[in-house]
Design an enzyme around this catalytic site. Structure first.
Site, mmCIF file in Angstrom:
data_model
loop_
_atom_site.group_PDB
_atom_site.id
_atom_site.type_symbol
_atom_site.label_atom_id
_atom_site.label_comp_id
_atom_site.label_asym_id
_atom_site.label_seq_id
_atom_site.Cartn_x
_atom_site.Cartn_y
_atom_site.Cartn_z
ATOM 1 N N HIS A 84 0.847 -1.194 0.000
ATOM 2 C CA HIS A 84 0.000 0.000 0.000
ATOM 3 C C HIS A 84 0.880 1.241 0.000
ATOM 4 C CE1 HIS A 84 -3.135 2.855 1.137
ATOM 5 N NE2 HIS A 84 -3.974 1.944 0.709
ATOM 6 N N ASP A 131 -8.072 -4.900 -0.075
ATOM 7 C CA ASP A 131 -8.657 -5.453 -1.302
ATOM 8 C C ASP A 131 -8.411 -6.946 -1.436
ATOM 9 O OD1 ASP A 131 -9.893 -3.224 -2.307
ATOM 10 O OD2 ASP A 131 -8.032 -2.432 -3.116
HETATM 11 N N1 CMC Z 1 4.193 -7.505 -5.243
HETATM 12 C C1 CMC Z 1 5.527 -7.608 -5.323
HETATM 13 N N2 CMC Z 1 6.387 -6.607 -5.041
HETATM 14 C C2 CMC Z 1 5.839 -5.425 -4.673
HETATM 15 C C3 CMC Z 1 4.443 -5.237 -4.568
HETATM 16 C C4 CMC Z 1 3.598 -6.336 -4.850
HETATM 17 N N3 CMC Z 1 2.275 -6.220 -4.758
HETATM 18 N N4 CMC Z 1 4.178 -3.970 -4.173
HETATM 19 C C5 CMC Z 1 5.362 -3.372 -4.045
HETATM 20 N N5 CMC Z 1 6.380 -4.246 -4.333
HETATM 21 C C6 CMC Z 1 7.830 -3.995 -4.216
HETATM 22 C C7 CMC Z 1 8.354 -3.129 -5.357
HETATM 23 O O1 CMC Z 1 8.791 -3.903 -6.454
HETATM 24 C C8 CMC Z 1 9.479 -2.384 -4.676
HETATM 25 O O2 CMC Z 1 10.577 -3.266 -4.566
HETATM 26 P P1 CMC Z 1 12.115 -2.688 -4.579
HETATM 27 O O3 CMC Z 1 12.216 -1.835 -3.354
HETATM 28 O O4 CMC Z 1 12.963 -3.911 -4.537
HETATM 29 O O5 CMC Z 1 12.239 -1.903 -5.854
HETATM 30 C C9 CMC Z 1 8.940 -2.142 -3.256
HETATM 31 O O6 CMC Z 1 8.021 -3.224 -3.021
HETATM 32 C C10 CMC Z 1 8.219 -0.803 -3.059
HETATM 33 O O7 CMC Z 1 7.227 -0.665 -4.092
HETATM 34 P P2 CMC Z 1 6.639 0.735 -4.604
HETATM 35 O O8 CMC Z 1 6.033 0.522 -5.959
HETATM 36 O O9 CMC Z 1 7.672 1.800 -4.460
HETATM 37 O O10 CMC Z 1 5.481 1.015 -3.548
HETATM 38 P P3 CMC Z 1 4.282 2.028 -3.715
HETATM 39 O O11 CMC Z 1 3.972 2.505 -2.351
HETATM 40 O O12 CMC Z 1 4.536 3.047 -4.746
HETATM 41 O O13 CMC Z 1 3.102 1.071 -4.268
HETATM 42 C C11 CMC Z 1 1.087 -0.124 -4.480
HETATM 43 C C12 CMC Z 1 1.941 0.773 -3.589
HETATM 44 C C13 CMC Z 1 -0.249 -0.402 -3.751
HETATM 45 C C14 CMC Z 1 0.744 0.595 -5.813
HETATM 46 C C15 CMC Z 1 1.845 -1.439 -4.742
HETATM 47 O O14 CMC Z 1 2.167 -2.078 -3.534
HETATM 48 C C16 CMC Z 1 1.069 -2.394 -5.668
HETATM 49 O O15 CMC Z 1 1.157 -2.261 -6.894
HETATM 50 N N6 CMC Z 1 0.289 -3.352 -5.055
HETATM 51 C C17 CMC Z 1 -0.554 -4.240 -5.823
HETATM 52 C C18 CMC Z 1 -1.855 -3.530 -6.222
HETATM 53 C C19 CMC Z 1 -2.827 -3.363 -5.068
HETATM 54 O O16 CMC Z 1 -3.085 -4.296 -4.324
HETATM 55 N N7 CMC Z 1 -3.403 -2.144 -4.938
HETATM 56 C C20 CMC Z 1 -4.428 -1.868 -3.938
HETATM 57 C C21 CMC Z 1 -4.013 -0.862 -2.930
HETATM 58 S S1 CMC Z 1 -5.186 -0.769 -1.588
HETATM 59 C C22 CMC Z 1 -6.591 -0.011 -2.276
HETATM 60 C C23 CMC Z 1 -6.720 1.448 -2.047
HETATM 61 O O17 CMC Z 1 -6.515 1.934 -0.916
HETATM 62 O O18 CMC Z 1 -7.069 2.148 -3.041
#
Ligand code: CMC
Length: 432
Positions: free
Chosen positions: A308, A366
């Site tokens: 998240h 989710d």
């Molecule tokens: N699976 C595998 N690796 C992940 C995932 C995941 N779901 N999410 C983040 N990572 C890794 C990412 O590759 C990165 O690794 P590294 O540090 O080695 O480069 C690290 O974790 C940090 O990721 P980030 O993209 O910088 O994190 P973010 O805060 O920008 O992303 C997110 C948050 C929700 C977009 C992301 O975790 C994601 O794509 N999750 C899957 C989609 C999902 O479930 N979304 C629903 C969110 S809850 C609903 C709402 O509140 O609207």
């Protein structure tokens, strides 16, 4: 708000710009940069709003590091356990929990507006049967402005109240109609002898030809999900509603814009993506391969329903739903369902695997809501629609707060222009 000062010097300029620093009741301070452009000729730059507070608000407080979510000061877990969705709607809208009389009046007012104009069914019949229900929801919601002229004057308090009640009351009816239409079944009218959530399940699953009794455990689970999704401060869809509303646009159209924003897979669309992913995994024996893909830097695959942007600790909504999820599976005798077994195994692996632990990638809300909906027999393309039902109250409360704020201005971000400088027009015959 108390006032501290921040000093900003730009490049080698000797001028120091003094900026006010505001403290809220909790959370990080905010530096006021509203006068900065006039004083210095500089904009601030923050794509994605990583460090920008777009407004002040008294509705919802989140501390992502500590895993805290509160509505009007009340902890989300306590509300989920002791309250119900209608009471939470009142709280978000009015700022306080209702007394018994206020609660009774609010519930009966919402029920009074649960029917939609009969003409709306012709709008539905204009959509192709294969339409995504979020497309129908967004269109149907915007069309409400055409039906209810008497609640369009946003400067009139009574009309604002009427619009708010209509939006909260009609969302479940519109959502159930979108589903019934997509499967070619008759629309079911709202039943005011049922509570908000049970009535929604009835409109979704009942048929005119036989009696349908709403399962109490499932209705309670749905009510809990609605509470958990009701508001989440200035997320993408809520900011969309505020920005659309800042121009004085009519409230039904603003909520329709919020529905469009919620639809994206990085936001409300994630619960649908979770089920699609579980179906793609297909068998427990395939899980290690998908975990490997999720960890691979060169593979764009991510485990849907994990991680998240704000919560870098356990998503407090997920902690509540985890228990709800297990009680729904038990109630339906579905502990052995393949898809759900895959989900439970994924959850166990992600909670013990160092890749996920180090990056604080916990299952988010989710992940569990998708599994619960699937177990209830709700098709996956309807999941985000259910999120929209719950979030309508958040959007409405945030819209109302903005309209009633005397400081309110039209939202108009600026930009860092990186395109061409002035060029001369070349007639087409002389272009290369
Ligand atoms: N699976 C595998 N690796 C992940 C995932 C995941 N779901 N999410 C983040 N990572 C890794 C990412 O590759 C990165 O690794 P590294 O540090 O080695 O480069 C690290 O974790 C940090 O990721 P980030 O993209 O910088 O994190 P973010 O805060 O920008 O992303 C997110 C948050 C929700 C977009 C992301 O975790 C994601 O794509 N999750 C899957 C989609 C999902 O479930 N979304 C629903 C969110 S809850 C609903 C709402 O509140 O609207």
């Amino acid at each position: 708000m108390t006032t501290k000062k921040a000093i900003l010097k730009i490049g080698k300029s000797k001028t120091a710009h003094e900026l006010s620093v505001y403290s809220g009741t909790e959370g990080p301070d905010a530096i006021d940069v509203t006068a900065l452009y006039n004083e210095s000729g500089c904009f601030t730059y923050d794509p994605g709003f990583m460090s920008t507070a777009s407004c002040d608000s008294t509705i919802t407080y989140i501390d992502g590091e500590k895993g805290i979510l509160r509505y009007r000061g009340y902890d989300i877990a306590e509300l989920a356990k002791k309250s119900n969705f209608m009471e939470v709607c009142y709280l978000l809208l009015h700022g306080e929990l209702p007394n018994k009389k206020e609660y009774g009046l609010f519930v009966s007012e919402v029920k009074k507006y649960s029917l939609v104009h009969e003409q709306l069914q012709f709008l539905y019949r204009g959509f192709p049967r294969f339409s995504h229900p979020m497309a129908i929801m967004s269109g149907a919601f915007a069309s409400l402005s055409a039906f209810y002229h008497d609640s369009l004057d946003i400067r009139n308090k009574e009309q604002r109240k009427l619009a708010a009640l209509r939006m909260i009351a009609k969302t479940p009816t519109l959502a159930a109609m979108a589903y019934k239409y997509s499967i070619g079944r008759p629309f079911i009218y709202p039943r005011n002898d049922l509570d908000y959530t049970a009535n929604f399940l009835h409109m979704l699953f009942a048929s005119p030809s036989e009696e349908y009794v709403v399962n109490k455990v499932l209705a309670k689970a749905m009510d809990t999900i609605f509470i958990l999704h009701a508001d989440h401060e200035q997320n993408a869809s809520t900011s969309t509603v505020r920005l659309a509303g800042s121009s004085g646009a009519n409230p039904f159209a603003c909520i329709s814009a919020g529905i469009a924003s919620l639809w994206g897979p990085a936001h409300g669309g994630a619960n649908e993506a979770v089920i699609n992913m579980l179906e793609k995994i297909g068998d427990i024996k395939n899980i290690p391969n998908f975990i490997k893909k999720a960890k691979d830097k060169n593979d764009p695959f991510r485990l849907m329903g994990f991680g998240h942007r704000v919560y870098k600790n356990y998503d407090p909504r997920a902690s509540v739903l985890r228990d709800t999820c297990h009680s729904v599976l038990k109630e339906l005798g579905m502990q052995n369902n393949t898809l759900l077994k895959i989900a439970v195994t994924l959850e166990e692996i992600a909670l013990t695997d160092t890749y996920f632990i180090e990056r604080k990638l916990y299952p988010n809300v989710d992940f569990y809501s998708g599994i619960i909906y699937k177990a209830m027999g709700i098709p996956s393309n309807l999941f985000t629609v259910l999120f929209a039902i719950a979030r309508t109250i958040g959007w409405v409360a945030q819209w109302k707060e903005m309209i009633e704020d005397p400081k309110q201005k039209i939202g108009r971000p600026r930009q860092l222009y990186t395109g061409y400088k002035l060029r001369k027009y070349v007639p087409v015959a002389k272009r290369k």
